[in-house]
Design a protein around this motif. Structure first.
Motif, PDB file in Angstrom:
ATOM      1  N   ARG A 126       0.862  -1.185   0.000  1.00 31.92           N
ATOM      2  CA  ARG A 126       0.000   0.000   0.000  1.00 31.92           C
ATOM      3  C   ARG A 126       0.894   1.230   0.000  1.00 31.92           C
ATOM      4  NH1 ARG A 126      -4.779  -2.048  -0.847  1.00 31.92           N
ATOM      5  NH2 ARG A 126      -5.510  -3.587   0.614  1.00 31.92           N
ATOM      6  N   TRP A 127       0.734   2.072  -1.011  1.00 36.61           N
ATOM      7  CA  TRP A 127       1.519   3.293  -1.125  1.00 36.61           C
ATOM      8  C   TRP A 127       0.593   4.481  -1.069  1.00 36.61           C
ATOM      9  CZ3 TRP A 127       4.399   1.426  -6.059  1.00 36.61           C
ATOM     10  CH2 TRP A 127       5.358   0.482  -5.697  1.00 36.61           C
ATOM     11  N   ALA A 128       1.086   5.555  -0.499  1.00 30.12           N
ATOM     12  CA  ALA A 128       0.301   6.781  -0.412  1.00 30.12           C
ATOM     13  C   ALA A 128       0.547   7.646  -1.644  1.00 30.12           C
ATOM     14  CB  ALA A 128       0.683   7.557   0.846  1.00 30.12           C
ATOM     15  N   VAL A 129      -0.496   8.385  -2.049  1.00 29.97           N
ATOM     16  CA  VAL A 129      -0.350   9.325  -3.153  1.00 29.97           C
ATOM     17  C   VAL A 129       0.721  10.341  -2.775  1.00 29.97           C
ATOM     18  CG1 VAL A 129      -1.504  11.136  -4.466  1.00 29.97           C
ATOM     19  CG2 VAL A 129      -2.729   9.050  -3.916  1.00 29.97           C
ATOM     20  N   GLY A 130       1.593  10.649  -3.697  1.00 32.80           N
ATOM     21  CA  GLY A 130       2.653  11.599  -3.435  1.00 32.80           C
ATOM     22  C   GLY A 130       3.896  10.986  -2.814  1.00 32.80           C
ATOM     23  N   GLY A 145      -2.938   7.130  -6.298  1.00 35.13           N
ATOM     24  CA  GLY A 145      -4.143   6.509  -5.758  1.00 35.13           C
ATOM     25  C   GLY A 145      -4.124   5.029  -6.076  1.00 35.13           C
ATOM     26  N   PRO A 146      -5.219   4.496  -6.617  1.00 40.83           N
ATOM     27  CA  PRO A 146      -5.243   3.068  -6.953  1.00 40.83           C
ATOM     28  C   PRO A 146      -4.536   2.757  -8.279  1.00 40.83           C
ATOM     29  CG  PRO A 146      -7.338   4.055  -7.498  1.00 40.83           C
ATOM     30  CD  PRO A 146      -6.515   5.135  -6.824  1.00 40.83           C
ATOM     31  N   ARG A 147      -4.035   3.757  -8.956  1.00 42.68           N
ATOM     32  CA  ARG A 147      -3.374   3.588 -10.258  1.00 42.68           C
ATOM     33  C   ARG A 147      -1.869   3.792 -10.106  1.00 42.68           C
ATOM     34  NH1 ARG A 147      -7.002   0.924 -12.967  1.00 42.68           N
ATOM     35  NH2 ARG A 147      -6.122   1.557 -14.950  1.00 42.68           N
ATOM     36  N   ARG A 148      -1.134   3.406 -11.123  1.00 45.89           N
ATOM     37  CA  ARG A 148       0.311   3.538 -11.109  1.00 45.89           C
ATOM     38  C   ARG A 148       0.820   4.095 -12.435  1.00 45.89           C
ATOM     39  NH1 ARG A 148      -0.896   2.892  -6.578  1.00 45.89           N
ATOM     40  NH2 ARG A 148      -0.392   1.151  -5.233  1.00 45.89           N
ATOM     41  N   ARG A 149       1.937   4.801 -12.372  1.00 51.16           N
ATOM     42  CA  ARG A 149       2.671   5.259 -13.558  1.00 51.16           C
ATOM     43  C   ARG A 149       4.051   4.640 -13.460  1.00 51.16           C
ATOM     44  NH1 ARG A 149       5.970  10.029 -15.474  1.00 51.16           N
ATOM     45  NH2 ARG A 149       5.377  10.158 -17.665  1.00 51.16           N
ATOM     46  N   ASP A 206       1.302   4.935 -18.350  1.00 55.68           N
ATOM     47  CA  ASP A 206       0.445   5.591 -17.369  1.00 55.68           C
ATOM     48  C   ASP A 206      -0.819   4.778 -17.125  1.00 55.68           C
ATOM     49  OD1 ASP A 206       1.974   7.995 -16.944  1.00 55.68           O
ATOM     50  OD2 ASP A 206       1.383   8.602 -18.964  1.00 55.68           O
ATOM     51  N   ASP A 207      -1.458   5.073 -15.997  1.00 55.62           N
ATOM     52  CA  ASP A 207      -2.781   4.548 -15.674  1.00 55.62           C
ATOM     53  C   ASP A 207      -2.833   3.016 -15.583  1.00 55.62           C
ATOM     54  OD1 ASP A 207      -5.425   5.103 -14.929  1.00 55.62           O
ATOM     55  OD2 ASP A 207      -6.134   4.683 -16.959  1.00 55.62           O
ATOM     56  N   LEU A 208      -1.829   2.439 -14.941  1.00 55.78           N
ATOM     57  CA  LEU A 208      -1.856   0.994 -14.687  1.00 55.78           C
ATOM     58  C   LEU A 208      -2.549   0.743 -13.353  1.00 55.78           C
ATOM     59  CD1 LEU A 208       1.792   0.035 -15.659  1.00 55.78           C
ATOM     60  CD2 LEU A 208      -0.291  -0.670 -16.840  1.00 55.78           C
ATOM     61  N   PRO A 209      -3.249  -0.385 -13.213  1.00 57.40           N
ATOM     62  CA  PRO A 209      -3.863  -0.696 -11.932  1.00 57.40           C
ATOM     63  C   PRO A 209      -2.808  -1.163 -10.933  1.00 57.40           C
ATOM     64  CG  PRO A 209      -4.173  -2.516 -13.439  1.00 57.40           C
ATOM     65  CD  PRO A 209      -3.523  -1.408 -14.220  1.00 57.40           C
ATOM     66  N   SER A 210      -3.044  -0.922  -9.658  1.00 55.53           N
ATOM     67  CA  SER A 210      -2.164  -1.509  -8.652  1.00 55.53           C
ATOM     68  C   SER A 210      -2.392  -3.024  -8.667  1.00 55.53           C
ATOM     69  CB  SER A 210      -2.458  -0.929  -7.271  1.00 55.53           C
ATOM     70  OG  SER A 210      -3.788  -1.201  -6.909  1.00 55.53           O
ATOM     71  N   GLY A 211      -1.428  -3.749  -8.178  1.00 55.22           N
ATOM     72  CA  GLY A 211      -1.531  -5.210  -8.170  1.00 55.22           C
ATOM     73  C   GLY A 211      -0.355  -5.819  -8.904  1.00 55.22           C
ATOM     74  N   ARG A 233      12.529 -13.386 -30.677  1.00 52.70           N
ATOM     75  CA  ARG A 233      12.708 -13.996 -29.369  1.00 52.70           C
ATOM     76  C   ARG A 233      11.684 -13.444 -28.384  1.00 52.70           C
ATOM     77  NH1 ARG A 233      16.534 -16.841 -26.641  1.00 52.70           N
ATOM     78  NH2 ARG A 233      16.493 -16.550 -24.401  1.00 52.70           N
ATOM     79  N   ARG A 234      11.147 -14.300 -27.555  1.00 53.22           N
ATOM     80  CA  ARG A 234      10.171 -13.923 -26.523  1.00 53.22           C
ATOM     81  C   ARG A 234      10.787 -14.227 -25.176  1.00 53.22           C
ATOM     82  NH1 ARG A 234       6.496 -16.509 -23.272  1.00 53.22           N
ATOM     83  NH2 ARG A 234       4.545 -15.449 -22.925  1.00 53.22           N
ATOM     84  N   ASP A 235      10.716 -13.284 -24.252  1.00 50.34           N
ATOM     85  CA  ASP A 235      11.289 -13.463 -22.919  1.00 50.34           C
ATOM     86  C   ASP A 235      10.348 -12.856 -21.890  1.00 50.34           C
ATOM     87  OD1 ASP A 235      13.242 -14.523 -21.311  1.00 50.34           O
ATOM     88  OD2 ASP A 235      14.853 -13.295 -22.135  1.00 50.34           O
ATOM     89  N   ALA A 236      10.016 -13.602 -20.843  1.00 45.44           N
ATOM     90  CA  ALA A 236       9.079 -13.150 -19.825  1.00 45.44           C
ATOM     91  C   ALA A 236       9.769 -12.991 -18.478  1.00 45.44           C
ATOM     92  CB  ALA A 236       7.927 -14.140 -19.694  1.00 45.44           C
ATOM     93  N   THR A 237       9.352 -11.972 -17.733  1.00 46.30           N
ATOM     94  CA  THR A 237       9.890 -11.728 -16.390  1.00 46.30           C
ATOM     95  C   THR A 237       8.972 -12.370 -15.361  1.00 46.30           C
ATOM     96  OG1 THR A 237       8.654  -9.686 -15.930  1.00 46.30           O
ATOM     97  CG2 THR A 237      10.742  -9.469 -17.167  1.00 46.30           C
ATOM     98  N   HIS A 238       9.401 -12.291 -14.111  1.00 46.92           N
ATOM     99  CA  HIS A 238       8.565 -12.709 -12.984  1.00 46.92           C
ATOM    100  C   HIS A 238       7.451 -11.663 -12.758  1.00 46.92           C
ATOM    101  CE1 HIS A 238      11.581  -9.969 -11.305  1.00 46.92           C
ATOM    102  NE2 HIS A 238      10.688  -9.684 -10.372  1.00 46.92           N
ATOM    103  N   TRP A 239       6.510 -11.986 -11.903  1.00 48.35           N
ATOM    104  CA  TRP A 239       5.422 -11.073 -11.543  1.00 48.35           C
ATOM    105  C   TRP A 239       5.747 -10.434 -10.193  1.00 48.35           C
ATOM    106  CZ3 TRP A 239       0.686 -10.408 -14.233  1.00 48.35           C
ATOM    107  CH2 TRP A 239       0.576 -11.183 -15.373  1.00 48.35           C
ATOM    108  N   THR A 240       5.391  -9.147 -10.040  1.00 47.63           N
ATOM    109  CA  THR A 240       5.611  -8.433  -8.795  1.00 47.63           C
ATOM    110  C   THR A 240       4.441  -7.485  -8.560  1.00 47.63           C
ATOM    111  OG1 THR A 240       8.017  -8.535  -9.009  1.00 47.63           O
ATOM    112  CG2 THR A 240       7.160  -6.844  -7.584  1.00 47.63           C
ATOM    113  N   ALA A 241       4.112  -7.272  -7.302  1.00 45.26           N
ATOM    114  CA  ALA A 241       3.028  -6.341  -6.950  1.00 45.26           C
ATOM    115  C   ALA A 241       3.523  -4.905  -6.992  1.00 45.26           C
ATOM    116  CB  ALA A 241       2.486  -6.659  -5.577  1.00 45.26           C
ATOM    117  N   ILE A 242       2.717  -4.034  -7.604  1.00 47.37           N
ATOM    118  CA  ILE A 242       3.017  -2.603  -7.592  1.00 47.37           C
ATOM    119  C   ILE A 242       1.856  -1.848  -6.957  1.00 47.37           C
ATOM    120  CG2 ILE A 242       4.546  -2.685  -9.577  1.00 47.37           C
ATOM    121  CD1 ILE A 242       2.220  -1.372 -11.194  1.00 47.37           C
TER     122      ILE A 242
END
Length: 95
Positions: free
Chosen positions: A3-7, A30-34, A69-74, A86-95
């Protein structure tokens, strides 16, 4: 879930794949991420950002930089497609 605070200061995260690393600064809005990101090895790739609302695609510039811009948190993960196919995938992480 983080959980991150705006600003709040951006968080820096690194996503790794076998032949690719992506470093991103995550800005809470807020609930979105850049995100501002860059590949650790500069190159142009088609980069998919996978998240809870689907998939968004961005092309990196010649230095491997991109913004989104405007990505959902999670959870997010990246899949890169190079010019050679070539295709390469990373791990998943919460933002």
């Amino acid at each position: 879930m983080t959980r991150w605070a705006v600003g709040e200061a951006p968080h820096v995260l690194t996503f790794d794949a076998p032949t690719l690393s992506v470093v991103v600064q995550v800005y809470p809005l807020g609930p979105r991420r850049r995100i501002l990101g860059q590949l650790t090895v500069p190159r142009r790739v088609c980069l998919e950002v996978r998240h809870s609302e689907g998939v968004r695609t961005v092309l990196t510039d010649g230095l491997g930089r991109f913004t989104m811009d405007d990505l959902p948190s999670g959870l997010i993960g990246f899949v890169a497609y190079t010019a050679s196919g070539r295709r390469d995938a990373t791990h998943w992480t919460a933002i």
